[in-house]
Design a protein around this motif. Sequence first.
Motif, PDB file in Angstrom:
ATOM      1  N   SER A 134      -4.549   2.626 -19.651  1.00  0.00           N
ATOM      2  CA  SER A 134      -4.623   3.936 -19.005  1.00  0.00           C
ATOM      3  C   SER A 134      -5.330   3.798 -17.667  1.00  0.00           C
ATOM      4  N   ASN A 135      -5.447   4.895 -16.937  1.00  0.00           N
ATOM      5  CA  ASN A 135      -6.070   4.848 -15.612  1.00  0.00           C
ATOM      6  C   ASN A 135      -7.567   4.558 -15.686  1.00  0.00           C
ATOM      7  N   ARG A 139     -10.241  -0.354 -13.260  1.00  0.00           N
ATOM      8  CA  ARG A 139     -10.919   0.456 -12.247  1.00  0.00           C
ATOM      9  C   ARG A 139     -10.719  -0.043 -10.818  1.00  0.00           C
ATOM     10  N   PRO A 141      -8.568  -0.206  -7.602  1.00  0.00           N
ATOM     11  CA  PRO A 141      -7.375   0.437  -7.027  1.00  0.00           C
ATOM     12  C   PRO A 141      -6.311  -0.605  -6.669  1.00  0.00           C
ATOM     13  N   VAL A 145      -0.627  -1.847 -10.649  1.00  0.00           N
ATOM     14  CA  VAL A 145      -1.003  -1.437 -12.000  1.00  0.00           C
ATOM     15  C   VAL A 145       0.155  -0.729 -12.696  1.00  0.00           C
ATOM     16  N   TYR A 147       0.853   1.236 -16.408  1.00  0.00           N
ATOM     17  CA  TYR A 147       0.249   1.783 -17.621  1.00  0.00           C
ATOM     18  C   TYR A 147       1.242   1.652 -18.777  1.00  0.00           C
TER      19      TYR A 147
END
Length: 346
Positions: A134-135, A139, A141, A145, A147
């Motif tokens: 998940s976001n 951590r 940026p 990425v 999900y």
Amino acid sequence: MKLLIVTQKLDKEDENLGFFHRWLEEFARHAARVTVIVSSLGTHSLPPGVSVHSLGKEKGSRKIRRLWRFWELFSYHYVRSDAVLFHMIPEFVVAASPFLLSLRRPAGLWYVHKSVTRLLKFAERVLDYIFTASNLSFRLPSKKVIYTGHGIDTEFFKPASSSPRPVTGLRLLTAGRISPVKDIETLIRACAFLKENWNREFTLSIVGGPLMARDASYSDSLKNLVEEKGLVNRVIFYGARPYTEIASVYRDHDLFVSMSTTGSIDKAVLEAMASGMTVVTANEAFRSLLPAKYFLEKRSPEFVAERIKAIAEEARPNLVLRELVVKNHSISRTVQEIIARLKNIP
């Protein structure tokens, strides 16, 4: 697809990493061949088409010898694979970087932790994808990425097929590594409040053990707190349990409580939900994922105790919570998403 996977440990009985054995079985269903490089090798029984090569940590091999062995194995298997997936450890990506940069193959890292290290930053630059739950589980940026959900085996973690045995008391459970970040002392203090302010019988099972020396000291302090609060007959420490047994542990309890402060989605909470348990958690990562009544806005023992009392009579199994895991965090969803991405370089 010929897939190369690098991971720290393969042992189907391991309390913390046993789940990855099931992941490899699922990857084998979607790939023509899976080759696995592991630091440490334990009990395993994988299907045909999966080969495993250990760096020898389980035999006491020295770190420099393991590094040399890694270079030997990775250089040989990387050129014979279509893609590579690293599991959790950015150090492996750093060690493999000369090969990754000289011969391009789709490459990704599965990572679920709030820490952002220099090695992780380097890995992110070298790789094509970062796979995470998940976001809040990654951590740094990055446009790389993806999900995928948390990869929970919802056929292994499922409600009991028969009617639950009759019990008079509420069976509370918390499970996972014993560590200060789990804030188990607040849960124990909540149990002390329940003892004095609730006429219903209950027990709390603490399943899991410490990994680090500081964790062992924390575990000792928890046991002292249980004695101090007069809870020795209600709060039981069961220690670490093999991963192959943990599904039955969930099914033998009613309510799972997590006070974790990690800020990342806790796999144990999802496993409990998939098993049909009602859960309450103070972990910020679940605030937007769960119905409000299952999220603890405050961490005071009194607030936790009152929330336990408020949902104690809910019907079991809790199929609403199970469906959230099946829909968003199943192992098939996670593995298929990873495979689909690794078939192409962005």
